[in-house]
Write an enzyme that holds these catalytic residues in place. Structure first.
Site, PDB file in Angstrom:
ATOM      1  N   ASP A  68       2.730  -3.122 -19.083  1.00  0.00           N
ATOM      2  CA  ASP A  68       4.081  -3.430 -19.524  1.00  0.00           C
ATOM      3  C   ASP A  68       4.659  -2.186 -20.217  1.00  0.00           C
ATOM      4  OD1 ASP A  68       6.354  -4.908 -20.543  1.00  0.00           O
ATOM      5  OD2 ASP A  68       5.248  -5.121 -22.415  1.00  0.00           O
ATOM      6  N   PHE A  69       5.988  -2.166 -20.434  1.00  0.00           N
ATOM      7  CA  PHE A  69       6.600  -1.024 -21.124  1.00  0.00           C
ATOM      8  C   PHE A  69       6.859  -1.349 -22.591  1.00  0.00           C
ATOM      9  CE2 PHE A  69      10.125   1.754 -22.396  1.00  0.00           C
ATOM     10  CZ  PHE A  69       9.538   2.989 -22.137  1.00  0.00           C
ATOM     11  N   ASP A  70       7.872  -2.189 -22.871  1.00  0.00           N
ATOM     12  CA  ASP A  70       8.257  -2.479 -24.255  1.00  0.00           C
ATOM     13  C   ASP A  70       7.152  -3.255 -24.972  1.00  0.00           C
ATOM     14  OD1 ASP A  70      11.270  -1.677 -24.617  1.00  0.00           O
ATOM     15  OD2 ASP A  70      11.123  -2.623 -22.641  1.00  0.00           O
TER      16      ASP A  70
ATOM     17  N   ASP B  99       2.166  -7.395 -23.995  1.00  0.00           N
ATOM     18  CA  ASP B  99       2.296  -7.822 -25.390  1.00  0.00           C
ATOM     19  C   ASP B  99       3.107  -9.085 -25.594  1.00  0.00           C
ATOM     20  OD1 ASP B  99       5.263  -6.793 -26.901  1.00  0.00           O
ATOM     21  OD2 ASP B  99       4.869  -6.467 -24.773  1.00  0.00           O
TER      22      ASP B  99
END
Length: 280
Positions: free
Chosen positions: A32-34, A218
């Site tokens: 994932d990024f954020d 997350d």
């Protein structure tokens, strides 16, 4: 395996990591990024990858079959905010944006995309007045995401109260326009059905023909990707689930094989994983 590489706490996670280290050239590492590669910030437009993220990915990527960033952001935005373009070692990085509706390949530097869902444009036009009628709290704001629209409550005086109060009405609005509502960390996203990180990840793993898979996330939006890895494991493909630790999302940490402390922990883990792969 070097001693500084964190060990999964579950047998399936340990098996997945062992398979990755045994045959890294067949492994897909997806993130994932954020909240995973970048810290969660009040203004998503200010999010940037952790200072060590690109170096960690560039060290790992040449050793594995593929590194993929799986995000709800537009693919091009994730590339810019991540600083992924033109980096030696990341020539074969793939960014699956908008939950797989967009794809950026570093080898070509281009984005491919499917046609947008018409319901997103309808919701985009209706949403400001809808929030006014719903009595939206000061600080609640709309994020335009191209193929989706998100309502953030993190800046509201009572973020959790605003989140809970808006979840039902926004769910009804999504259904009225043929969309689905996806809750996250103080954000409610309206997007087309059939778009999630699990679908995107599973399709990409099949495309690559991966022998193992690692996924790190997350947020609630990462649960479908966790489920996809669990399904792959049940079908015989070893996998590792990593939670970029957050007290806000126990649903994720409870299912993870390994938890680390936010993007800094993810970067440290990736760095040690690259070292372990080279030394295996």
């Amino acid at each position: 395996m070097v001693n500084s590489l964190p060990h999964p706490t579950t047998p399936t996670g340990r098996d997945g990591l062992a398979a990755l280290l045994a045959r890294p050239e067949k492994a897909v590492v997806a993130l994932d990024f954020d909240g995973t590669l970048a810290e969660i910030v009040p203004d998503p437009e200010q999010a940037r990858a952790h200072p060590g993220a690109v170096a960690a990915l560039a060290a790992l990527a040449p050793e594995v079959a593929s590194v993929a960033v799986v995000t709800g952001r537009p693919a091009g935005v994730a590339v810019r905010y991540g600083g992924f373009a033109g980096v030696p070692g990341l020539e074969h990085l793939v960014v699956l944006g908008h939950y797989g509706a967009e794809r950026w390949d570093a080898v070509t530097g281009t984005v491919r995309a499917v046609a947008p869902h018409p319901g997103v444009a309808s919701v985009r036009a209706e949403l400001p007045g809808f929030l006014d009628r719903a009595g939206a709290w000061p600080g609640v704001w709309i994020e335009e995401k191209g193929r989706a629209v998100a309502v953030h409550t993190r800046r509201a005086l009572e973020p959790e109260g605003a989140f809970e109060a808006l979840k039902g009405p926004l769910g009804d609005l999504a259904v009225a326009h043929g969309l689905v509502l996806e809750p996250g960390r103080m954000v409610l996203e309206l997007r087309p059905p059939g778009m999630d990180k699990g679908v995107a990840l599973a399709e990409y793993v099949r495309e690559v023909g991966a022998g193992s898979v690692l996924y790190a996330g997350d947020d609630l939006g990462d649960l479908p990707a966790f489920a996809a890895v669990e399904k792959l494991r049940s079908d015989g493909t070893p996998g590792v689930l990593v939670c970029s630790g957050s007290t806000e999302v126990p649903e994720l940490s409870d299912r993870a094989d390994l938890s680390v402390q936010g993007p800094a922990g993810v970067v440290a883990f990736l760095t040690e994983l690259a070292r372990a792969v080279r030394e295996a």
